[in-house]
Design a protein around this motif. Sequence first.
Motif, PDB file in Angstrom:
ATOM      1  N   LEU A   1     -52.780  -2.313 -64.308  1.00 26.51           N
ATOM      2  CA  LEU A   1     -52.362  -2.162 -65.705  1.00 26.51           C
ATOM      3  C   LEU A   1     -51.080  -1.323 -65.785  1.00 26.51           C
ATOM      4  N   PHE A   2     -51.013  -0.282 -64.978  1.00 19.84           N
ATOM      5  CA  PHE A   2     -49.832   0.573 -65.011  1.00 19.84           C
ATOM      6  C   PHE A   2     -48.575  -0.207 -64.643  1.00 19.84           C
ATOM      7  N   SER A   3     -48.699  -1.048 -63.623  1.00 21.06           N
ATOM      8  CA  SER A   3     -47.492  -1.769 -63.240  1.00 21.06           C
ATOM      9  C   SER A   3     -47.189  -2.866 -64.258  1.00 21.06           C
ATOM     10  N   ARG A   4     -48.224  -3.403 -64.855  1.00 20.18           N
ATOM     11  CA  ARG A   4     -48.001  -4.383 -65.918  1.00 20.18           C
ATOM     12  C   ARG A   4     -47.228  -3.718 -67.062  1.00 20.18           C
ATOM     13  N   TYR A   5     -47.666  -2.548 -67.380  1.00 21.01           N
ATOM     14  CA  TYR A   5     -46.997  -1.796 -68.446  1.00 21.01           C
ATOM     15  C   TYR A   5     -45.552  -1.499 -68.082  1.00 21.01           C
ATOM     16  N   GLU A   6     -45.363  -1.134 -66.855  1.00 22.08           N
ATOM     17  CA  GLU A   6     -44.002  -0.800 -66.415  1.00 22.08           C
ATOM     18  C   GLU A   6     -43.085  -2.017 -66.489  1.00 22.08           C
ATOM     19  N   ARG A   7     -43.624  -3.179 -66.120  1.00 27.91           N
ATOM     20  CA  ARG A   7     -42.810  -4.397 -66.198  1.00 27.91           C
ATOM     21  C   ARG A   7     -42.414  -4.701 -67.636  1.00 27.91           C
ATOM     22  N   LEU A   8     -43.351  -4.454 -68.532  1.00 28.98           N
ATOM     23  CA  LEU A   8     -43.092  -4.793 -69.926  1.00 28.98           C
ATOM     24  C   LEU A   8     -42.201  -3.782 -70.635  1.00 28.98           C
ATOM     25  N   SER A   9     -42.418  -2.522 -70.305  1.00 30.10           N
ATOM     26  CA  SER A   9     -41.723  -1.482 -71.064  1.00 30.10           C
ATOM     27  C   SER A   9     -40.587  -0.840 -70.298  1.00 30.10           C
ATOM     28  N   GLY A  10     -40.624  -1.032 -68.978  1.00 27.80           N
ATOM     29  CA  GLY A  10     -39.625  -0.363 -68.165  1.00 27.80           C
ATOM     30  C   GLY A  10     -39.948   1.105 -67.940  1.00 27.80           C
ATOM     31  N   LYS A  11     -41.101   1.522 -68.442  1.00 26.98           N
ATOM     32  CA  LYS A  11     -41.481   2.925 -68.271  1.00 26.98           C
ATOM     33  C   LYS A  11     -42.656   3.064 -67.305  1.00 26.98           C
ATOM     34  N   SER A  12     -42.584   4.067 -66.476  1.00 26.15           N
ATOM     35  CA  SER A  12     -43.680   4.304 -65.554  1.00 26.15           C
ATOM     36  C   SER A  12     -44.770   5.106 -66.244  1.00 26.15           C
ATOM     37  N   PHE A  13     -45.986   4.669 -66.058  1.00 21.58           N
ATOM     38  CA  PHE A  13     -47.109   5.393 -66.638  1.00 21.58           C
ATOM     39  C   PHE A  13     -47.151   6.826 -66.122  1.00 21.58           C
ATOM     40  N   TYR A  14     -46.742   6.959 -64.871  1.00 22.98           N
ATOM     41  CA  TYR A  14     -46.880   8.259 -64.217  1.00 22.98           C
ATOM     42  C   TYR A  14     -45.972   9.342 -64.801  1.00 22.98           C
ATOM     43  N   VAL A  15     -44.953   8.936 -65.521  1.00 26.33           N
ATOM     44  CA  VAL A  15     -44.079   9.960 -66.090  1.00 26.33           C
ATOM     45  C   VAL A  15     -44.320  10.162 -67.588  1.00 26.33           C
ATOM     46  N   LEU A  16     -45.283   9.449 -68.116  1.00 21.20           N
ATOM     47  CA  LEU A  16     -45.566   9.629 -69.541  1.00 21.20           C
ATOM     48  C   LEU A  16     -46.091  11.038 -69.791  1.00 21.20           C
ATOM     49  N   THR A  17     -45.724  11.579 -70.923  1.00 23.05           N
ATOM     50  CA  THR A  17     -46.257  12.879 -71.310  1.00 23.05           C
ATOM     51  C   THR A  17     -47.043  12.699 -72.595  1.00 23.05           C
ATOM     52  N   ALA A  18     -48.323  12.937 -72.491  1.00 22.28           N
ATOM     53  CA  ALA A  18     -49.167  12.730 -73.662  1.00 22.28           C
ATOM     54  C   ALA A  18     -49.269  14.003 -74.467  1.00 22.28           C
ATOM     55  N   LYS A  19     -49.356  13.836 -75.756  1.00 13.98           N
ATOM     56  CA  LYS A  19     -49.584  15.024 -76.568  1.00 13.98           C
ATOM     57  C   LYS A  19     -51.073  15.313 -76.621  1.00 13.98           C
ATOM     58  N   ASN A  20     -51.370  16.560 -76.781  1.00 10.75           N
ATOM     59  CA  ASN A  20     -52.765  16.957 -76.865  1.00 10.75           C
ATOM     60  C   ASN A  20     -53.241  16.774 -78.305  1.00 10.75           C
ATOM     61  N   ARG A  21     -54.137  15.809 -78.461  1.00 11.53           N
ATOM     62  CA  ARG A  21     -54.630  15.561 -79.810  1.00 11.53           C
ATOM     63  C   ARG A  21     -56.110  15.901 -79.891  1.00 11.53           C
ATOM     64  N   ARG A  22     -56.493  16.894 -79.117  1.00  9.72           N
ATOM     65  CA  ARG A  22     -57.890  17.294 -79.059  1.00  9.72           C
ATOM     66  C   ARG A  22     -58.450  17.536 -80.444  1.00  9.72           C
ATOM     67  N   ASP A  23     -57.701  18.298 -81.214  1.00  9.93           N
ATOM     68  CA  ASP A  23     -58.198  18.636 -82.536  1.00  9.93           C
ATOM     69  C   ASP A  23     -57.482  17.839 -83.615  1.00  9.93           C
ATOM     70  N   GLY A  24     -56.906  16.741 -83.156  1.00 11.02           N
ATOM     71  CA  GLY A  24     -56.190  15.902 -84.110  1.00 11.02           C
ATOM     72  C   GLY A  24     -57.136  15.322 -85.140  1.00 11.02           C
ATOM     73  N   ASP A  25     -56.559  14.759 -86.138  1.00 14.48           N
ATOM     74  CA  ASP A  25     -57.354  14.186 -87.212  1.00 14.48           C
ATOM     75  C   ASP A  25     -57.914  12.843 -86.767  1.00 14.48           C
ATOM     76  N   ALA A  26     -59.012  12.912 -86.053  1.00  8.63           N
ATOM     77  CA  ALA A  26     -59.585  11.696 -85.483  1.00  8.63           C
ATOM     78  C   ALA A  26     -59.960  10.693 -86.565  1.00  8.63           C
ATOM     79  N   ALA A  27     -60.550  11.170 -87.600  1.00 11.01           N
ATOM     80  CA  ALA A  27     -61.030  10.267 -88.650  1.00 11.01           C
ATOM     81  C   ALA A  27     -59.895   9.421 -89.223  1.00 11.01           C
ATOM     82  N   ALA A  28     -58.780  10.039 -89.451  1.00 14.49           N
ATOM     83  CA  ALA A  28     -57.662   9.319 -90.040  1.00 14.49           C
ATOM     84  C   ALA A  28     -57.130   8.258 -89.074  1.00 14.49           C
ATOM     85  N   ASN A  29     -57.150   8.579 -87.810  1.00 15.55           N
ATOM     86  CA  ASN A  29     -56.639   7.637 -86.830  1.00 15.55           C
ATOM     87  C   ASN A  29     -57.625   6.522 -86.509  1.00 15.55           C
ATOM     88  N   LEU A  30     -58.852   6.761 -86.885  1.00 12.72           N
ATOM     89  CA  LEU A  30     -59.910   5.852 -86.477  1.00 12.72           C
ATOM     90  C   LEU A  30     -59.817   4.464 -87.075  1.00 12.72           C
TER      91      LEU A  30
END
Length: 514
Positions: A342-371
């Motif tokens: 999946l990672f390489s599939r993503y890289e082919r499509l987006s040109g971005k490597s999964f391994y360098v992605l930086t995720a934001k911490n949404r631990r206490d994010g508004d889950a309900a709204a995003n749901l």
Amino acid sequence: MYNTLSKRKEEFVTVQPGHVGMYLCGPTVYKPSHIGHMVGPVIFDTVKRYLEYSGWKVTWVVNITDVDDKLIAESALRGTTMAKLAEEMTADYLANLAALGVRSIDKMPKATEHIDNIIGFVQGLVEKGFAYASEGDVYFDVTKDSDYGRLSNRSVESMQGEGGSTVDRKRSAADFALWKKAKQGEPMWESPWGPGRPGWHIECSAMSRAILGEQFDIHGGGLDLVFPHHENEIAQSESLHGCCMARYWMHNGLMQAAGTTGKVGGRSAAQSLPEATLDAQAQAATKISKSTGAEPFKKLLERHRPETVRVLVLSTHYRSPIHFGEEPLGESARAMEAFERLFSRYERLSGKSFYVLTAKNRRDGDAAANLAGNEAELLRVKFLAAMDDDFNTAVGIATLFDFVRLVNKYIDQHGLEKKSSADVLSQLSEMMLVLRELTDTLGLFLTEPIATRIGADEKTVSKLMELVIEIRSRSRAAKDFATADLVRTKLAEAGIVVEDRADGTLWSRKKEAT
RNA sequence: GGCGCCGUAGCCAAGUGGCUAAGGCAGCGGAUUGCAAAUCCGCCAUCGUGGGUUCGACUCCCACCGGCGCCUCCA
């Protein structure tokens, strides 16, 4: 989280709000570390990652036992000094940890660096009457500790058993050494009781206090340490401090060598064989320890990626034993490929490597709204719920597999490989960020596998393959499938897999079919 | 002998007193593909055995069978 002390799950409440002090019993560095030594660090590394993700500041301490009977014996055997041996084996241990991505340990104190501290601790116990000196040794008197045995659910009486003949220096058989008198030629330190060295249990009590304080939050180790090691630590620390040592005791299940035959727990084929053929490796499942001669972890890494080991460890609940062996490792490796594809599939499509992605911490994010109508969000919530429940990484990983399927489906359904769409692509990226966020907490997929990276000497191969693929594509375009198939078959024989996808032809090295 | 853990599909492995018993590997069927590979869809367990409690248990209790750990050094 589950607490060995109370034998049930408890709400996690820290000594100091917002901060977690965590202590893990590390190795005695007298031999190269094996897989069993790596389980604890991987699990507690994950625990730390998850706690930090959840907003705590975590201080994690892992001790190194660099003075001990086994070290003395082994160094004598090798004709080296204890210090040198310890240094060498510590380096081995650290290298293995690094390979596994365990980089979050804050302090690694060595017993020999805390001798004064240890002596002070023992002195305190003697002064308070919990310990007594006897011919240069110092022992802890278990009869003075009314609570003794509560961690491992034992009573002092039940341990009076056989006793043994060489215990005359002890008042009772269950007493354990805090300080050991040095024999001829043994490493030693001066103490109020004469030259000697610390007993095994005392260092953890002394060092955890020095670094984390009298009371801290989590104390961990293998299930085999519950008794006597941890029991004795509690006895020492709580007798001296008059109060509680660690709030939560977490014990991980042990690695077991999976049988090469049959099912663990059932009648394995091996058991019906004549005894002569039934040797160590044919046994159904046994604990991996020095007695079964587990191979050094470093050797194992020659055959398997560290990531595979991590997946294997985390796909079992941490309190359960892990069946370990080539077969389980191979299975983990195969399972992991789904992610990497999946990672390489993503890289082919987006040109971005999964391994360098930086995720934001949404631990206490508004889950309900995003749901709202968002399956990725549902899976994220499921993942967090599993982890919140006593670090259920097995369920966590399961939801990650669901996540992979979800993303693949999304790509398929929107035909992203056939026609690009900025909208779909950005949705895809959003999903990948969620996946990144979750895998980060498990310490998974932190670095790109070496196998897919193309090194300098691989450049030629890569160019050549481009050419081969180009030629093959032309035959395919000309409907000359015989030629196309011949190329593919021959490449397969050479260990190269060719895939004709909607967005082009890919090649990769065949994975080892272990 | 004492303390404790485990027994879920071919294999590995979660989980729950009652809603479809996660997920992975392997296998099978289908979509897709020139054929494959990959991907997607679907199929594949009544939870060691025997009792008991309960309106109802795989989940609680008892017994039995089988496996494992600790009680000495072990992550």
